[in-house]
Design a protein around this motif. Sequence first.
Motif, mmCIF file in Angstrom:
data_model
loop_
_atom_site.group_PDB
_atom_site.id
_atom_site.type_symbol
_atom_site.label_atom_id
_atom_site.label_comp_id
_atom_site.label_asym_id
_atom_site.label_seq_id
_atom_site.Cartn_x
_atom_site.Cartn_y
_atom_site.Cartn_z
ATOM 1 N N GLU A 257 0.823 -1.204 0.000
ATOM 2 C CA GLU A 257 0.000 0.000 0.000
ATOM 3 C C GLU A 257 0.860 1.259 0.000
ATOM 4 N N GLU A 258 1.911 1.268 0.807
ATOM 5 C CA GLU A 258 2.758 2.456 0.872
ATOM 6 C C GLU A 258 3.552 2.633 -0.409
ATOM 7 N N LYS B 106 2.435 1.712 -3.432
ATOM 8 C CA LYS B 106 1.459 2.183 -4.422
ATOM 9 C C LYS B 106 1.133 3.657 -4.235
ATOM 10 N N SER B 107 1.171 4.134 -3.005
ATOM 11 C CA SER B 107 0.852 5.543 -2.749
ATOM 12 C C SER B 107 2.094 6.424 -2.720
ATOM 13 N N ASN B 108 3.263 5.839 -3.082
ATOM 14 C CA ASN B 108 4.532 6.582 -3.145
ATOM 15 C C ASN B 108 4.913 7.216 -1.814
ATOM 16 N N LYS B 109 4.591 6.536 -0.721
ATOM 17 C CA LYS B 109 4.980 7.023 0.589
ATOM 18 C C LYS B 109 6.418 6.618 0.885
ATOM 19 N N ASP C 294 5.537 -0.142 -11.654
ATOM 20 C CA ASP C 294 4.133 -0.009 -11.268
ATOM 21 C C ASP C 294 3.348 -1.261 -11.639
ATOM 22 N N SER D 158 0.307 -7.045 -5.687
ATOM 23 C CA SER D 158 -0.923 -6.768 -4.966
ATOM 24 C C SER D 158 -1.982 -7.827 -5.277
ATOM 25 N N SER E 203 -7.398 -2.471 0.753
ATOM 26 C CA SER E 203 -7.755 -1.079 1.013
ATOM 27 C C SER E 203 -7.121 -0.619 2.318
ATOM 28 N N SER E 204 -6.971 0.674 2.454
ATOM 29 C CA SER E 204 -6.301 1.213 3.631
ATOM 30 C C SER E 204 -7.087 0.910 4.906
#
Length: 586
Positions: free
Chosen positions: A389-390, A392-395, A527, A534, A546-547
């Motif tokens: 998740e992180e 995918k969200s570029n965190k 990506d 995922s 999902s978050s």
Amino acid sequence: MSIMEPSQGFFASIWRFLYFLPFFIGLLVLGIVKGALLCPFICLIMTIGNSAIILGLWPAHVIWTYYCILRTKQLGPILKIVLCIGISLILVVWPPIGVLSSILAGLGYGFLAPIIATFEAVGEGKTNMFFHCFWDGTWDTVKGSFTVVRDLKDVAFNSYFSLMDDLRLQDPPNGEPHELRLLYVLVAIIVGVIGIIIDLPMITLIALFKSPYMLFKGWKRLFQDLIGREGPFLETACVPFAGLAIILWPAAVIGAVAASSISSLFVGGYAAVVTYQESSIQKGLAYVVASLSIFDEYSNDVLDMPAGSYFPRPRYRKQELLHSGTLSRPTSFNREKQEGKKPLHKTMSFKNKVLEYKPIKLLGLLLIECKRHGEALIAEGVITAKDIEETKSNKEGSRIIAIGLPAYCILQALLRSIKANSDGLLLSDQTELTLENKPKDTFFEWFLEPLLILKDQIKSVNLSEEEENYLCKLVLLVGDPKRVGDIDVGMILQNERRQAEIGAFARRLQGITKSISRSPTFKRRFDDLVKALSEELEKKIGGSLSSNGSRSTQRSISGFGRLFSQKSFGRKTSNKGVNDQGEVHP
């Protein structure tokens, strides 16, 4: 016999050439028609898309460039001022050059891609050729133009800012920032001017002297391939360009001479760099003389002329090390011919020779390995839903997938090469890539040699199985300091110096991997990899990523964490468990 096979005999070759000529003309006309129709549309897409990215990000690039240069600890005050002045010219000319390049690239790609696809549609093994002759190169070219725009966006938005952040945040090497020595700058400029004055006429004369040989030898080879349907004429897609090469070969020779003359400015001017780096006028002047010998030998290798040079080649370095940016001689051709080494390319197809093990091919192999190892690590609970998740969200919270996983796959290749006692890098398809047989591409100069040096360093310390296991974990988990800290290092490493060596190996590999991840096509392909991982995680646990549901997902896969050792890292160790955050405790 297929029309794609090289014919035997002179008359048979002539007959097959005449038999193929009408098909060639028809395909060429069809390809030109498709190219003419698509070219304006493709040019419009690439021009608008690339121009919007270039002009839209230009203010941010300007501000961030100056900010990073002024804030970096790696540069001294004088060097910062000089760089800010020099970088201003680049920042000013970048928008018009970028927009103009987008227009030219759109015209070239929009016209040539449909022609190439038309000839590829009738290649060997193709089915329903009539349909594909008309369809191939249409929608694929449109999608390709959007891909070019996306790759430019990835470079301008991700790679550039990542590179500048490294400049701003990293500490200077050896604790001392780089600074200009003004006295040596003046001396270096004088030696550089002398180098240009000497090398410009001499290199131009060498190129002019060898140009007739290049002209007639090139024509001879092209006509032989044309009659025998060999070399560039073997693949149907390459026939129109190979035929055009015969007509335009004199222009190519003139262009080669002109390119040699222009390159002599940089070759001679590099004497200033040598003078400054070596702090010696004598070494700079020695390079001016040696550069003539290097160019002569290089051109002999390219033209398949007798090796060696009559020009003297004095030493211009105090240490015989490979300095990036110097003109070096390609040794692969002569060494393979003299030592009988098997070349890297194993097929006889011209198309395969062009594409085999280009940088994009190696990136593809790396990402395939990332997918294979990533799926195994997901099954073992090492890679968690939070990591995906992180990513995918570029965190910035987790770099385990973005950097750790590719670095881990590269480390596996290094360890595989060490165990096989390979001189180079043993790829996953069992091809050995060495400095002697590597393709002549800047990508390989930047990354292959550092990886081979790192491989030799790891080999020299003779890691035990426990130490190798720890290195693998350290490379994979270095993006998450807490999870790295949970590893019981004391049970594996008692020697602090040994632990520091292994940590240095991990950091070096992480740095190389981070540089590779900035390549233009890597972000787009990565990506797709994250999406595949995922989906693999969802398939394994049957849950949502999902978050809101990530915490329950991590609990679901905690059972897999107990397998974290044997499959991925080569040995089985005891495990204390996995907590609710998916953190592995060996």
